[in-house]
Design a protein around this motif. Sequence first.
Motif, short mmCIF file in Angstrom:
data_model
loop_
_atom_site.label_atom_id
_atom_site.label_comp_id
_atom_site.label_asym_id
_atom_site.label_seq_id
_atom_site.Cartn_x
_atom_site.Cartn_y
_atom_site.Cartn_z
N ARG A 19 19.11 5.34 -9.15
CA ARG A 19 17.68 3.93 -9.74
C ARG A 19 16.06 4.97 -8.54
NH1 ARG A 19 20.33 0.22 -4.87
NH2 ARG A 19 21.14 1.62 -3.40
N MET A 20 15.13 4.49 -9.63
CA MET A 20 14.09 4.98 -8.64
C MET A 20 12.36 4.10 -8.18
SD MET A 20 10.21 5.41 -9.21
CE MET A 20 10.20 5.29 -11.82
N VAL A 21 12.20 4.39 -7.64
CA VAL A 21 11.12 3.04 -7.37
C VAL A 21 9.42 3.68 -6.62
CG1 VAL A 21 11.50 2.83 -4.56
CG2 VAL A 21 10.25 1.02 -5.93
N ALA A 22 8.95 3.71 -7.33
CA ALA A 22 7.01 4.10 -6.74
C ALA A 22 6.17 3.31 -6.30
CB ALA A 22 7.16 4.76 -8.06
N ILE A 23 5.39 3.23 -5.87
CA ILE A 23 4.50 2.42 -5.28
C ILE A 23 2.75 3.80 -5.33
CG2 ILE A 23 5.94 1.03 -3.24
CD1 ILE A 23 5.06 2.87 -1.28
N GLY A 24 1.77 2.99 -5.32
CA GLY A 24 0.42 3.27 -5.07
C GLY A 24 0.71 4.56 -6.54
N GLY A 25 1.41 4.18 -7.15
CA GLY A 25 0.56 5.37 -8.81
C GLY A 25 -0.25 4.19 -9.81
N ALA A 40 0.85 -1.34 0.10
CA ALA A 40 0.24 0.31 -0.31
C ALA A 40 0.59 0.86 -0.11
CB ALA A 40 -0.98 0.07 1.44
N GLY A 41 0.81 2.07 -0.90
CA GLY A 41 1.26 3.54 -0.69
C GLY A 41 0.33 4.77 -1.15
N ARG A 45 17.83 2.49 0.21
CA ARG A 45 16.78 2.88 1.64
C ARG A 45 15.08 3.32 1.08
NH1 ARG A 45 19.79 7.96 3.26
NH2 ARG A 45 18.51 8.03 5.50
N TRP A 46 14.60 4.17 2.06
CA TRP A 46 13.43 3.67 2.37
C TRP A 46 12.61 3.09 2.59
CZ3 TRP A 46 9.28 3.95 -2.28
CH2 TRP A 46 7.70 5.38 -2.02
N ARG A 47 11.36 2.56 1.28
CA ARG A 47 11.03 1.26 1.48
C ARG A 47 11.61 -0.03 0.36
NH1 ARG A 47 4.89 2.98 1.95
NH2 ARG A 47 4.37 0.42 2.56
N ILE A 48 12.56 0.42 0.28
CA ILE A 48 13.37 -0.76 -0.55
C ILE A 48 13.38 -2.06 0.22
CG2 ILE A 48 15.22 -1.67 -1.92
CD1 ILE A 48 14.74 1.83 -2.81
N PRO A 49 14.11 -1.87 1.26
CA PRO A 49 14.00 -3.33 2.38
C PRO A 49 12.88 -4.23 2.18
CG PRO A 49 15.26 -1.95 3.03
CD PRO A 49 14.05 -0.80 1.50
N GLU A 50 11.39 -3.46 2.37
CA GLU A 50 9.86 -3.78 2.63
C GLU A 50 10.22 -4.03 0.73
OE1 GLU A 50 5.67 -2.36 2.66
OE2 GLU A 50 7.66 -1.24 3.64
N LEU A 51 10.75 -3.88 0.14
CA LEU A 51 9.72 -4.57 -1.57
C LEU A 51 10.35 -5.54 -1.90
CD1 LEU A 51 9.77 -0.45 -3.21
CD2 LEU A 51 7.64 -1.73 -1.99
N LEU A 52 11.93 -5.34 -1.43
CA LEU A 52 12.33 -6.53 -1.76
C LEU A 52 12.50 -7.71 -0.88
CD1 LEU A 52 16.14 -5.25 -2.50
CD2 LEU A 52 14.76 -5.70 -4.23
#
Length: 387
Positions: free
Chosen positions: A197-203, A186-187, A239-246
């Motif tokens: 590198r870039m990561v996007a969630i909830g979009g 969720a995001g 960093r940020w939520r990257i560990p959770e996503l992995l």
Amino acid sequence: MLNQTVLISGASIAGPSLAFWLERYGATVTVVERAPALRPGGQAIDFKGAVHRQVLEAMGLWDAIAARQTGGQDQTVVDADGRALAVLPGDVTGGELEIRRGDLAEILYEATRETCEYVFGDEITSLTETADGVHVTFAKGAARTFDLVVGADGIHSAVRRLAFGPEEQFVTYSGWYYALADLGVAGDHLMYNEPGRMVAIGGSKAPAFFVFASPQLSYDRYDAEQQKQVLREAYAGGRWRIPELLDRLPEAASVYVDSISRVSMDRWSSGRVVLLGDAGYGSTLAGFGSGLAVVGAYVLAGELLAADGDHVVAFRRYEEVFRSYAGVGEKGRPGAVLAPRTRMGIRARNLMLRTAWMMRLTLWITDRFATAVELRDYPALARSRQV
């Protein structure tokens, strides 16, 4: 009206769009698709400007697409602690009308499945032009002969490889990859960058959307586990939520990793074989792919009608009318914008997003590109021939 048999490879956007018009102009159409069924979901794609709308309204599909639109949504760029840095406007990323690729493919399929033949779970293995047409062999089905063959099978087109040559002759890697993953996270429409590198969630583009700089990689695009490993290695230590996503990758409902690349070709046809959409002029994440597929299908089918099925004349006119417009995708650098390689590049991109006049200029330029073609009224020509 056309009295030809046409084989189209690819049942995503370009292929069914072409099937829609060819069948209405009198052709007998077969669409072959490697996947066992329509691919659901996928990233959000968009249409922008009067030209895209003109073609979709001529197909009678604008309202059906609007009913299933995702709605372009603003995405907040955050730092590693979740603090807002900038906003990526939804009207920049989502165009005038945004819809998931799988939903659009379903709409196009429903509009054509009763009048066109669809063959799922098979693919073309050879093309041999003869005096009577193109002799085609398939991985599973019996060989058949068609008057024309159209490669609408994406940036890694098998038809292009068979008719024109190896992929590396026509596809240029940009230096970035992208990935779509359904990670059940969720995001609130957030985007995070680290250099390269870039990561996007909830979009609306995808449940989780990744873009990363990398040397060109070797992996199986059809092997989910290999693609998960590519993402693990690309985002290790993030960093940020990257560990959770992995951590969620092992149970991911779907994962797709591909290069951000561009297709460049001197010609889109070879004898009775012609390319449409990403197969001939694709540019990953440039923002115009679906519009080019739909409008290109309209022009290609219309020129075949105007030429009374003379493919030599029609294919030449298709390129004359459409080549300049199709080149719009070559102007973008999505990898560099979404995942700048340096911290300075990230700061410069964020500053651009915070500058109102630059965003207005971006929208103005986008609209100019999206409308930079004058279309002939091919449906009117068809009606006149039916009188």
